[in-house]
Design an enzyme around this catalytic site. Structure first.
Site, PDB file in Angstrom:
ATOM      1  N   ARG A   1       0.854  -1.204   0.000  1.00 29.96           N
ATOM      2  CA  ARG A   1       0.000   0.000   0.000  1.00 29.96           C
ATOM      3  C   ARG A   1       0.877   1.236   0.000  1.00 29.96           C
ATOM      4  O   ARG A   1       1.855   1.306   0.736  1.00 29.96           O
ATOM      5  CB  ARG A   1      -0.868   0.050   1.270  1.00 29.96           C
ATOM      6  CG  ARG A   1      -1.916  -0.972   1.345  1.00 29.96           C
ATOM      7  CD  ARG A   1      -3.016  -0.653   2.324  1.00 29.96           C
ATOM      8  NE  ARG A   1      -2.663   0.024   3.570  1.00 29.96           N
ATOM      9  CZ  ARG A   1      -3.543   0.432   4.460  1.00 29.96           C
ATOM     10  NH1 ARG A   1      -4.838   0.235   4.248  1.00 29.96           N
ATOM     11  NH2 ARG A   1      -3.180   1.018   5.556  1.00 29.96           N
TER      12      ARG A   1
ATOM     13  N   ASP B   1       0.354  -2.208  12.371  1.00 24.21           N
ATOM     14  CA  ASP B   1       0.881  -2.647  11.077  1.00 24.21           C
ATOM     15  C   ASP B   1       1.425  -4.066  11.233  1.00 24.21           C
ATOM     16  O   ASP B   1       2.457  -4.277  11.883  1.00 24.21           O
ATOM     17  CB  ASP B   1       1.989  -1.681  10.618  1.00 24.21           C
ATOM     18  CG  ASP B   1       2.416  -1.976   9.199  1.00 24.21           C
ATOM     19  OD1 ASP B   1       2.805  -3.129   8.915  1.00 24.21           O
ATOM     20  OD2 ASP B   1       2.355  -1.063   8.359  1.00 24.21           O
TER      21      ASP B   1
ATOM     22  N   ASP C   1       5.080  -4.744  10.011  1.00 24.16           N
ATOM     23  CA  ASP C   1       6.083  -4.127  10.890  1.00 24.16           C
ATOM     24  C   ASP C   1       6.218  -4.891  12.201  1.00 24.16           C
ATOM     25  O   ASP C   1       7.321  -5.094  12.711  1.00 24.16           O
ATOM     26  CB  ASP C   1       5.700  -2.671  11.188  1.00 24.16           C
ATOM     27  CG  ASP C   1       6.036  -1.731  10.035  1.00 24.16           C
ATOM     28  OD1 ASP C   1       6.712  -2.177   9.088  1.00 24.16           O
ATOM     29  OD2 ASP C   1       5.600  -0.568  10.073  1.00 24.16           O
TER      30      ASP C   1
HETATM   31  C1  PRP Z   1      -0.932  -4.589   4.553  1.00 21.95           C
HETATM   32  C2  PRP Z   1      -1.623  -5.936   4.709  1.00 21.95           C
HETATM   33  C3  PRP Z   1      -2.454  -6.044   3.458  1.00 21.95           C
HETATM   34  C4  PRP Z   1      -2.835  -4.602   3.217  1.00 21.95           C
HETATM   35  C5  PRP Z   1      -4.258  -4.408   3.630  1.00 21.95           C
HETATM   36  O1  PRP Z   1       0.165  -4.700   3.715  1.00 21.95           O
HETATM   37  O2  PRP Z   1      -0.738  -7.006   4.857  1.00 21.95           O
HETATM   38  O3  PRP Z   1      -1.748  -6.577   2.358  1.00 21.95           O
HETATM   39  O4  PRP Z   1      -1.959  -3.786   4.007  1.00 21.95           O
HETATM   40  O5  PRP Z   1      -4.694  -3.141   3.340  1.00 21.95           O
HETATM   41  P1  PRP Z   1      -5.838  -2.849   2.274  1.00 21.95           P
HETATM   42  O6  PRP Z   1      -6.955  -3.799   2.548  1.00 21.95           O
HETATM   43  O7  PRP Z   1      -6.199  -1.415   2.555  1.00 21.95           O
HETATM   44  O8  PRP Z   1      -5.272  -3.027   0.904  1.00 21.95           O
HETATM   45  P2  PRP Z   1       1.162  -3.473   3.420  1.00 21.95           P
HETATM   46  O9  PRP Z   1       0.746  -2.787   2.164  1.00 21.95           O
HETATM   47  O10 PRP Z   1       1.286  -2.635   4.637  1.00 21.95           O
HETATM   48  O11 PRP Z   1       2.511  -4.198   3.075  1.00 21.95           O
HETATM   49  P3  PRP Z   1       3.442  -5.154   3.964  1.00 21.95           P
HETATM   50  O12 PRP Z   1       2.689  -6.440   4.166  1.00 21.95           O
HETATM   51  O13 PRP Z   1       4.624  -5.326   3.082  1.00 21.95           O
HETATM   52  O14 PRP Z   1       3.753  -4.466   5.258  1.00 21.95           O
HETATM   53  N1  URA Z   2      -2.338  -3.025   7.100  1.00 32.16           N
HETATM   54  C1  URA Z   2      -1.970  -3.318   8.365  1.00 32.16           C
HETATM   55  O1  URA Z   2      -0.931  -3.973   8.583  1.00 32.16           O
HETATM   56  N2  URA Z   2      -2.746  -2.889   9.377  1.00 32.16           N
HETATM   57  C2  URA Z   2      -3.873  -2.190   9.162  1.00 32.16           C
HETATM   58  O2  URA Z   2      -4.555  -1.836  10.147  1.00 32.16           O
HETATM   59  C3  URA Z   2      -4.246  -1.891   7.854  1.00 32.16           C
HETATM   60  C4  URA Z   2      -3.459  -2.320   6.831  1.00 32.16           C
END
Ligand code: PRP
Ligand code: URA
Length: 206
Positions: free
Chosen positions: A102, A198, A201
């Site tokens: 995202r 997150d 993270d």
């Molecule tokens: C997070 C999570 C999903 C997404 C959900 O990933 O693991 O993939 O956000 O959000 P959405 O429903 O609004 O699309 P992120 O993009 O933070 O990446 P990461 O897993 O690499 O931290």
């Molecule tokens: N991705 C995350 O990891 N946490 C949230 O709350 C939303 C998107």
């Protein structure tokens, strides 16, 4: 779109620990794996089996073995936290990957990697992504799976927001969602409330 909120007490206890801001990353990873096992047990409940012969140490008998092609597709990076738990339960599963991220400002997902089998028509596909927030990432992944012929898709999430569920219901009404919790709402940065922060993270200590 079928939405299953799994109320198993062990899953709810695991979720409480995942939500806790004081849970360190090493414990968070173990909890994510446990949550995945419990979600996967529920989401695989109706997979087909085939009966065949088996020899116990004492005699021959009949027993049922899994008779489905299972493909697990974690969404990088946070979905990796659910992969090992899923494979604990279904070690024969094939694995594909979507890398989605995202944008921090817009919360719109972009795809930076994909390695997914192309012939998913006969498979039961389990999409693994712990957070269903706006649903943008899930909708993108489901579109990618459909383009590869997937007809039966189950989405495993630890926490879902109403906004994400609504978006998926529109984008993929035939997919099934299994989650430990349907939370209240998104905040103005599109994080789930109360949520758990997150996930990526917290999983990787970044
Ligand atoms: C997070 C999570 C999903 C997404 C959900 O990933 O693991 O993939 O956000 O959000 P959405 O429903 O609004 O699309 P992120 O993009 O933070 O990446 P990461 O897993 O690499 O931290
Ligand atoms: N991705 C995350 O990891 N946490 C949230 O709350 C939303 C998107």
């Amino acid at each position: 779109m079928p939405l299953h909120v799994v109320e198993h007490p062990l899953l709810q206890d695991t979720l409480a620990r995942l939500r806790d801001a004081s849970t360190p990353s090493d414990e968070f990873r173990a909890l994510a794996r446990r949550a995945s096992v419990l979600l996967a047990a529920e989401a695989t409940r109706d997979l087909p089996t085939a009966e065949g012969a088996v020899h116990t140490p004492l005699e021959a008998t009949r027993a049922r073995r899994l008779a489905a092609r299972v493909v697990a597709v974690p969404v990088l990076r946070a979905g990796l936290g659910l992969l090992e738990g899923f494979l604990d339960l279904v070690p024969s599963a094939q694995v594909g990957y979507f890398g989605l991220e995202r944008n921090e400002e817009t919360a719109v997902a972009r795809c930076y990697y994909e390695k997914v089998p192309r012939d998913l028509g006969d498979a039961v596909v389990f999409l693994l992504d712990p957070m269903l927030a706006t649903g943008g990432s899930a909708a993108m992944a489901l579109e990618g799976l459909r383009a590869r012929g997937a007809r039966r898709v189950r989405f495993l999430a630890v926490v879902a927001a109403p906004e994400g569920v609504a978006r998926l219901a529109e984008a993929a009404p035939d997919a099934e969602v299994f989650t430990a919790a349907l939370d209240r709402q998104l905040n103005d940065r599109k994080y789930i409330l109360p949520g758990l922060g997150d996930f990526g993270d917290r999983l990787y200590g970044t």
